[in-house]
Design an enzyme around this catalytic site. Structure first.
Site, PDB file in Angstrom:
ATOM      1  NE  ARG A  58      -2.550  -1.181   3.320  1.00 16.29           N
ATOM      2  CZ  ARG A  58      -2.650  -2.377   3.912  1.00 16.29           C
ATOM      3  NH1 ARG A  58      -3.396  -3.313   3.381  1.00 16.29           N
ATOM      4  NH2 ARG A  58      -2.010  -2.616   5.035  1.00 16.29           N
ATOM      5  CD  GLU A  95       1.055 -10.541  18.276  1.00 13.26           C
ATOM      6  OE1 GLU A  95       0.383 -10.734  19.297  1.00 13.26           O
ATOM      7  OE2 GLU A  95       0.556 -10.430  17.134  1.00 13.26           O
TER       8      GLU A  95
END
Lengths: 173, 173
Positions: A58, A95
């Site tokens: 994006r 994460e």
């Protein structure tokens, strides 16, 4: 124009509890998309910028028009193993585990002033890695640009070495 | 300007025997990148176009600036499981097996005239799927636009139902 209202929120994507800020609704809305590029341009038009580098994918949507508006070339920062030429890479923390971004070795030259851009600032992990990558290549970071910022995730705290700009904020994430 | 000379060729990527046409060298070269968008615009400026849809991810680099130049919104056609909202998908054939592209259900509306864009026309498999996807949603294809075409791979033969444009060709692939 209220750019924020042009961004759709999708609850529980990509997993439960995440409020996903979906910028595709802004991108398909010409007045909102065009004004986003205009406002980004206004924020950085007086800086020294020799190239814009956007983060896949994006970041390409906002970075390519901004580069053309500034009259400079556009550099692609991609996920690993996507670029065909010789690359330099930078790891960053996820994460669970790590990931890597890459850029062509000859895409940025010593002393070039680079504006880095992505659509959204969350924890700042990817953008921090991209900025370090550009510096490793001898580039100077002019600014880090985002359409959206999620201030609760404190991404700016990871990016204090560089000027950070964003156009809209969503609190409560 | 000779846009072709701004594109680098990398032999044996992603595998032995493939001459990879690397458009990142054109994209980072402002005059070449800007002229690419100008020439695309000239080719289709008299057509009815309500939206530009680009194929992930190099299609975003050319599609976003072209949409803004035309004064229309930009729609993202992505690989599977990337879009956060409700999607419609279309399968296409790979050398081994199949893959899928997706678009948001509300990204294209009935009767919209859509220009589809990607960086490179090889066999035309992905673009054919994208065009079918747009038609399934009730959109009309205005044109299919590519920066580069590899005529030896006969992609146009798969795309005969639609007008196809490209700016440069590489033979011998």
């Amino acid at each position: 124009m209220d750019l924020k209202s042009a961004i759709r929120t999708i609850p529980d994507f990509p997993k439960k509890g995440i409020m996903f800020r979906d910028v595709t609704t802004l991108i398909k809305n010409y007045p909102a998309f065009n004004e986003s590029i205009d406002r980004m341009y206004e924020l950085i038009k007086d800086k020294k910028i020799d190239a814009v580098a956007g983060i896949e994918s994006r970041g390409f949507v906002f970075g390519a028009p901004l580069a053309l508006r500034l009259g400079v070339g556009f550099v692609l920062i991609r996920k690993k193993n996507k670029l065909p030429g010789e690359t330099i890479s930078q790891e960053y923390q996820l994460e669970y585990g790590t990931d890597k971004i890459e850029v062509h070795k000859d895409a940025i030259t010593q002393g070039q002033n680079v504006l880095l851009i992505d659509d959204l600032l969350a924890t700042g992990g990817t953008m921090g890695a991209a900025a370090e990558l550009v510096e490793k290549m001898g580039g100077n970071i002019s600014s880090l640009m985002f359409l959206v910022e999620l201030p609760d995730l404190k991404g700016r705290d990871r990016l204090t070495r560089w000027p950070v700009h964003s156009l809209v904020e969503f609190e409560g994430d």
